[in-house]
Design a protein around this motif. Structure first.
Motif, short mmCIF file in Angstrom:
data_model
loop_
_atom_site.label_atom_id
_atom_site.label_comp_id
_atom_site.label_asym_id
_atom_site.label_seq_id
_atom_site.Cartn_x
_atom_site.Cartn_y
_atom_site.Cartn_z
N PRO A 126 0.82 -1.22 0.00
CA PRO A 126 0.00 0.00 0.00
C PRO A 126 0.85 1.26 0.00
O PRO A 126 2.08 1.22 0.18
CB PRO A 126 -0.80 -0.13 1.30
N MET A 161 -8.81 -4.98 -9.76
CA MET A 161 -9.66 -4.06 -9.00
C MET A 161 -11.03 -3.88 -9.65
O MET A 161 -12.02 -3.62 -8.96
CB MET A 161 -8.96 -2.71 -8.86
N GLN A 162 -11.07 -4.01 -10.98
CA GLN A 162 -12.32 -3.84 -11.72
C GLN A 162 -12.52 -5.03 -12.65
O GLN A 162 -12.30 -4.93 -13.86
CB GLN A 162 -12.28 -2.54 -12.54
N PRO A 174 -13.91 -8.19 -7.04
CA PRO A 174 -12.82 -7.22 -7.10
C PRO A 174 -11.84 -7.41 -5.95
O PRO A 174 -12.23 -7.73 -4.83
CB PRO A 174 -13.54 -5.87 -7.00
N VAL A 175 -10.58 -7.25 -6.26
CA VAL A 175 -9.51 -7.41 -5.27
C VAL A 175 -8.62 -6.18 -5.31
O VAL A 175 -8.25 -5.70 -6.39
CB VAL A 175 -8.66 -8.67 -5.56
N ASN A 176 -8.30 -5.67 -4.13
CA ASN A 176 -7.33 -4.58 -4.05
C ASN A 176 -5.94 -5.22 -3.93
O ASN A 176 -5.57 -5.69 -2.85
CB ASN A 176 -7.61 -3.70 -2.84
N PHE A 184 -3.13 -4.09 -3.61
CA PHE A 184 -2.20 -3.38 -2.74
C PHE A 184 -2.53 -3.56 -1.26
O PHE A 184 -1.84 -3.01 -0.41
CB PHE A 184 -2.20 -1.88 -3.09
N ASP A 185 -3.57 -4.33 -0.97
CA ASP A 185 -3.99 -4.55 0.41
C ASP A 185 -3.23 -5.74 0.99
O ASP A 185 -3.34 -6.86 0.47
CB ASP A 185 -5.49 -4.81 0.47
N GLY A 245 -5.46 -8.63 -0.19
CA GLY A 245 -4.95 -8.57 -1.56
C GLY A 245 -4.55 -9.94 -2.07
O GLY A 245 -5.07 -10.97 -1.61
N SER A 261 -7.00 -14.47 -3.24
CA SER A 261 -6.83 -13.49 -2.17
C SER A 261 -6.27 -14.14 -0.91
O SER A 261 -6.68 -15.25 -0.53
CB SER A 261 -8.18 -12.83 -1.87
#
Length: 287
Positions: free
Chosen positions: A55, A158-159, A167-169, A171-172, A176, A200
């Motif tokens: 992040p 993310m999209q 959706p997955v972030n 950077f988390d 993540g 994830s």
């Protein structure tokens, strides 16, 4: 000056010591940023590593920095390798010149503009999970420079395109996913098409360890800071030299190869600088 000072300052041992110091082998200056992690290919021409994007550091909003640059050789044989002011939403002489070339409608001019177009690069912090070619990098935090292909994969995570995908972030560090970087050589260029994200997962179960890793991340604001870019006039001067060997000021063109050379702040390109230029351009081509 007293006789005592004359004898003291004219010591043979002192002079010989100075000569020996001057003749010591000079340590070769390295322009490599040791903070940058770089993938390497194996003997078969493939590359593989597992990375975890980290992040944004405290005080910064985004976990990536975006930088436009130009890298091309002009008809003079000299190279233009500079960051573009369009990165920071300012006018840039190369972008203006390319626009003028394109607007002529001539295919030959369009081809020149294509060769001189902006190159887009991103910088992010990554934790190296697996690096088969350089295992000593594993468990460390680095800066990672990458191009649009990998950035698009981050956006796709993310999209997601389909409704059955969550959706997955990326950077988390808690929700993540690890990124499997896969490199193949296609038509002589590095190809990242088969790279993808794992399911994830947490970076570590131990949150204290997650915090310790994230605290090692580097600030990215330096890549878009003012001192990372030359002024418009400096870039224009360099562009004129690369394109024609002349500096243009108003309506006056001064040939830098004339019999009476004009003093310039632009340092002449030495062989070592030219080698650095070629190495840098090869790296850009591998993005």
């Amino acid at each position: 000056m007293s006789l005592e000072n004359i004898r003291k300052n004219n010591s043979l041992d002192k002079l010989l010591g100075a000569v020996q110091e001057e003749n010591k082998p000079q340590e070769k200056k390295s322009y490599t940023d040791e903070r940058l992690w770089k993938p390497e290919l194996d003997k078969s021409g493939n590359g593989y590593a597992v990375l975890r994007f980290l992040p944004a550091v405290h005080g910064e909003e985004l976990p990536w920095a975006k930088v436009y640059s130009h890298a091309f050789q002009g008809p003079t044989g000299q190279w233009y390798i500079e960051n573009s002011l369009t990165t920071v939403n300012q006018k840039d002489p190369v972008s203006e010149y390319n626009t003028a070339l394109w607007n002529t409608g001539a295919e030959s001019d369009k081809e020149i503009a294509r060769k001189q177009k902006r190159k887009l690069q991103y910088y992010s912090n990554v934790y190296v999970v697996t690096d088969p070619k350089n295992p000593h990098n594993e468990g460390k935090v680095f800066l990672f420079r990458y191009g649009k292909k990998i950035y698009d994969k981050l956006l796709a995570a993310m999209q997601p395109e389909f409704q059955d995908e969550q959706p997955v972030n990326p950077f988390d560090p808690f929700s993540g996913a690890n990124f499997k970087l896969k490199i193949r050589k296609v038509a002589g260029f590095w190809n990242y098409d088969t790279s993808d994200f794992e399911s994830s997962s947490k970076l570590f179960e131990d949150e204290a360890k997650v915090e310790a890793v994230c605290q090692k991340a580097y600030a990215l604001k330096e890549f878009t800071a003012a001192d990372n870019f030359k002024s418009y006039d400096e870039l224009k001067t360099r562009l004129d030299i690369v394109l024609s060997g002349k500096t243009v000021v108003g309506n006056v063109a001064e040939d830098i190869q004339s019999e009476t050379p004009v003093e310039s702040k632009e340092a002449p390109i030495t062989k070592s600088q030219d080698d650095d230029t070629m190495n840098y351009f090869e790296k850009l081509a591998n993005q």
